[in-house]
Design a protein around this motif. Sequence first.
Motif, PDB file in Angstrom:
ATOM      1  N   ASP A  34       0.834  -1.212   0.000  1.00  0.00           N
ATOM      2  CA  ASP A  34       0.000   0.000   0.000  1.00  0.00           C
ATOM      3  C   ASP A  34       0.861   1.252   0.000  1.00  0.00           C
ATOM      4  O   ASP A  34       0.654   2.170   0.778  1.00  0.00           O
ATOM      5  CB  ASP A  34      -0.992  -0.016   1.166  1.00  0.00           C
ATOM      6  CG  ASP A  34      -0.310  -0.134   2.511  1.00  0.00           C
ATOM      7  OD1 ASP A  34       0.918  -0.290   2.536  1.00  0.00           O
ATOM      8  OD2 ASP A  34      -1.009  -0.058   3.525  1.00  0.00           O
ATOM      9  N   ASP A  35       1.856   1.270  -0.885  1.00  0.00           N
ATOM     10  CA  ASP A  35       2.725   2.444  -0.984  1.00  0.00           C
ATOM     11  C   ASP A  35       1.988   3.643  -1.586  1.00  0.00           C
ATOM     12  O   ASP A  35       2.411   4.785  -1.384  1.00  0.00           O
ATOM     13  CB  ASP A  35       3.971   2.106  -1.819  1.00  0.00           C
ATOM     14  CG  ASP A  35       4.933   1.205  -1.050  1.00  0.00           C
ATOM     15  OD1 ASP A  35       5.051   1.398   0.177  1.00  0.00           O
ATOM     16  OD2 ASP A  35       5.544   0.323  -1.661  1.00  0.00           O
ATOM     17  N   THR A  36       0.889   3.408  -2.321  1.00  0.00           N
ATOM     18  CA  THR A  36       0.151   4.541  -2.886  1.00  0.00           C
ATOM     19  C   THR A  36      -0.598   5.314  -1.794  1.00  0.00           C
ATOM     20  O   THR A  36      -1.090   6.407  -2.039  1.00  0.00           O
ATOM     21  CB  THR A  36      -0.856   4.093  -3.963  1.00  0.00           C
ATOM     22  OG1 THR A  36      -1.655   3.041  -3.435  1.00  0.00           O
ATOM     23  CG2 THR A  36      -0.157   3.621  -5.212  1.00  0.00           C
ATOM     24  N   LYS A  37      -0.657   4.753  -0.572  1.00  0.00           N
ATOM     25  CA  LYS A  37      -1.309   5.466   0.536  1.00  0.00           C
ATOM     26  C   LYS A  37      -0.567   6.759   0.868  1.00  0.00           C
ATOM     27  O   LYS A  37      -1.109   7.658   1.504  1.00  0.00           O
ATOM     28  CB  LYS A  37      -1.356   4.578   1.789  1.00  0.00           C
ATOM     29  CG  LYS A  37      -2.289   3.397   1.651  1.00  0.00           C
ATOM     30  CD  LYS A  37      -3.587   3.618   2.427  1.00  0.00           C
ATOM     31  CE  LYS A  37      -4.696   2.679   1.988  1.00  0.00           C
ATOM     32  NZ  LYS A  37      -4.381   1.293   2.274  1.00  0.00           N
ATOM     33  N   ARG A  38       0.722   6.824   0.457  1.00  0.00           N
ATOM     34  CA  ARG A  38       1.493   8.044   0.725  1.00  0.00           C
ATOM     35  C   ARG A  38       0.947   9.235  -0.057  1.00  0.00           C
ATOM     36  O   ARG A  38       1.175  10.378   0.306  1.00  0.00           O
ATOM     37  CB  ARG A  38       2.969   7.812   0.373  1.00  0.00           C
ATOM     38  CG  ARG A  38       3.671   6.848   1.324  1.00  0.00           C
ATOM     39  CD  ARG A  38       5.140   6.783   0.998  1.00  0.00           C
ATOM     40  NE  ARG A  38       5.356   6.368  -0.380  1.00  0.00           N
ATOM     41  CZ  ARG A  38       6.177   5.391  -0.760  1.00  0.00           C
ATOM     42  NH1 ARG A  38       6.870   4.744   0.135  1.00  0.00           N
ATOM     43  NH2 ARG A  38       6.320   5.082  -2.027  1.00  0.00           N
ATOM     44  N   CYS A  39       0.257   8.974  -1.156  1.00  0.00           N
ATOM     45  CA  CYS A  39      -0.373  10.060  -1.907  1.00  0.00           C
ATOM     46  C   CYS A  39      -1.559  10.587  -1.107  1.00  0.00           C
ATOM     47  O   CYS A  39      -2.367   9.807  -0.593  1.00  0.00           O
ATOM     48  CB  CYS A  39      -0.891   9.548  -3.250  1.00  0.00           C
ATOM     49  SG  CYS A  39       0.324   9.551  -4.570  1.00  0.00           S
ATOM     50  N   THR A  59       5.201   2.060  -7.796  1.00  0.00           N
ATOM     51  CA  THR A  59       5.757   2.849  -6.695  1.00  0.00           C
ATOM     52  C   THR A  59       7.212   2.465  -6.439  1.00  0.00           C
ATOM     53  O   THR A  59       7.696   1.458  -6.930  1.00  0.00           O
ATOM     54  CB  THR A  59       4.952   2.630  -5.394  1.00  0.00           C
ATOM     55  OG1 THR A  59       4.891   1.229  -5.143  1.00  0.00           O
ATOM     56  CG2 THR A  59       3.559   3.185  -5.514  1.00  0.00           C
ATOM     57  N   ASN A  60       7.886   3.308  -5.644  1.00  0.00           N
ATOM     58  CA  ASN A  60       9.291   3.094  -5.252  1.00  0.00           C
ATOM     59  C   ASN A  60      10.243   3.069  -6.442  1.00  0.00           C
ATOM     60  O   ASN A  60      11.268   2.425  -6.390  1.00  0.00           O
ATOM     61  CB  ASN A  60       9.449   1.783  -4.453  1.00  0.00           C
ATOM     62  CG  ASN A  60       8.985   1.958  -3.027  1.00  0.00           C
ATOM     63  OD1 ASN A  60       8.179   2.837  -2.754  1.00  0.00           O
ATOM     64  ND2 ASN A  60       9.467   1.141  -2.124  1.00  0.00           N
ATOM     65  N   LYS A  61       9.873   3.710  -7.528  1.00  0.00           N
ATOM     66  CA  LYS A  61      10.809   3.792  -8.659  1.00  0.00           C
ATOM     67  C   LYS A  61      10.821   5.225  -9.171  1.00  0.00           C
ATOM     68  O   LYS A  61       9.767   5.844  -9.325  1.00  0.00           O
ATOM     69  CB  LYS A  61      10.367   2.847  -9.771  1.00  0.00           C
ATOM     70  CG  LYS A  61      11.241   2.994 -11.014  1.00  0.00           C
ATOM     71  CD  LYS A  61      10.925   1.948 -12.045  1.00  0.00           C
ATOM     72  CE  LYS A  61      11.448   2.305 -13.418  1.00  0.00           C
ATOM     73  NZ  LYS A  61      12.889   2.461 -13.540  1.00  0.00           N
TER      74      LYS A  61
HETATM   75  C1  LIG Z   1       8.851   1.352  -0.723  1.00  0.00           C
HETATM   76  O1  LIG Z   1       9.531   2.357   0.015  1.00  0.00           O
HETATM   77  C2  LIG Z   1       8.980   2.588   1.307  1.00  0.00           C
HETATM   78  C3  LIG Z   1       9.721   3.745   1.956  1.00  0.00           C
HETATM   79  O2  LIG Z   1      10.913   4.034   1.321  1.00  0.00           O
HETATM   80  C4  LIG Z   1       9.096   1.323   2.145  1.00  0.00           C
HETATM   81  O3  LIG Z   1       8.508   1.529   3.418  1.00  0.00           O
HETATM   82  C5  LIG Z   1       8.355   0.214   1.431  1.00  0.00           C
HETATM   83  O4  LIG Z   1       8.497  -1.007   2.140  1.00  0.00           O
HETATM   84  C6  LIG Z   1       8.884   0.025   0.010  1.00  0.00           C
HETATM   85  N1  LIG Z   1       8.082  -0.978  -0.633  1.00  0.00           N
HETATM   86  C7  LIG Z   1       8.597  -1.928  -1.445  1.00  0.00           C
HETATM   87  C8  LIG Z   1       7.662  -2.906  -1.985  1.00  0.00           C
HETATM   88  O5  LIG Z   1       9.783  -1.985  -1.696  1.00  0.00           O
END
Ligand SMILES: *[C@@H]1O[C@H](CO)[C@@H](O)[C@H](O)[C@H]1NC(C)=O
Length: 280
Positions: A34-39, A59-61
């Motif tokens: 749920d990294d899109t929750k940061r939006c 996300t994360n890229k």
């Molecule tokens: C993406 O990055 C966030 C914060 O940098 C981290 O908490 C999260 O676990 C990462 N997710 C993945 C799937 O790498």
Amino acid sequence: MKVSMSPPHTATSVRLLVLAVQLVLLVCGSQARDDTKRCKLFSESPAERKVLGLLEPLTNKTFSVETTSDKERYTYQFQVCGDVGKTVGAGLVQIGHTEKKVETVLGLYTVTQAIGGSDWVMLIYSNGTTYNGHCSKEMRKAIVMISCNRGVEMGKLEVVLEERERDRDCFYLFELDSSAVCPALPSQLSAGSIILIIGFVLLSVYLICGFLYQRLIVGAKGLQQFPNYVFWTEVGNLAADGCNVVCRTQGPEEEPPTYRGVSTEPEEEPEERDDHLLPM
Ligand SMILES: *[C@@H]1O[C@H](CO)[C@@H](O)[C@H](O)[C@H]1NC(C)=O
Ligand SMILES: *[C@@H]1O[C@H](CO)[C@@H](O)[C@H](O)[C@H]1NC(C)=O
């Protein structure tokens, strides 16, 4: 000695069962990130959250692209719901290639809008750095158009245009290809494979329990360890008989003459040697 060793078939079944269970868990738990929750959505709504959730694999890229015009060179950096550049909350920045490396925020992911169609998602970041002279000195805004392309998981970011020769609602437009926003192929995974997996699990349980029962309680050896071995051999025989009746329509009529010729009247045939050769 023999008793302490587990039968190879049982071990294989256990392994296959574990595999099937893992497969089920994988199918059910694939939306765990749920990294899109940061939006932060400009205006929170469940439907918009769902659209945004489609972008989870992106996300994360950090996506990066460089443009060159006659006198200006810029690098653009973009993340889905993540930080780029030096400003906290900036999701899309423009970095000038001068000595000062001037960084202009084109949009914050803390002011996001997500609009989705059948095979595209439009991601809008607002509240960027204000324009100096253009666009009534409003804040910059970036639009990233993400389109379905089943061939690429994460495509290349491309700059489409900067619209600033107007009074209001100026924007920077980018595009990106990704399989993440493609419509799901529903029938293939949901119905068919889940039934297959359930059938597979049931078959494994049947085989394992049957094996254990036959081996430990009945004390069977070899092929007899198959659960309901006699029943299944009978089923096999019946199926073979059924095949004989259905498929071999001309077999019984043609065979008897040769058979009779060999067995009952061998002496009357002048070419006796050929008849001996025929059945061999
Ligand atoms: C993406 O990055 C966030 C914060 O940098 C981290 O908490 C999260 O676990 C990462 N997710 C993945 C799937 O790498
Ligand atoms: C974004 O801009 C709007 C309008 O100027 C303002 O009301 C809002 O507070 C800003 N949000 C953030 C997170 O800066």
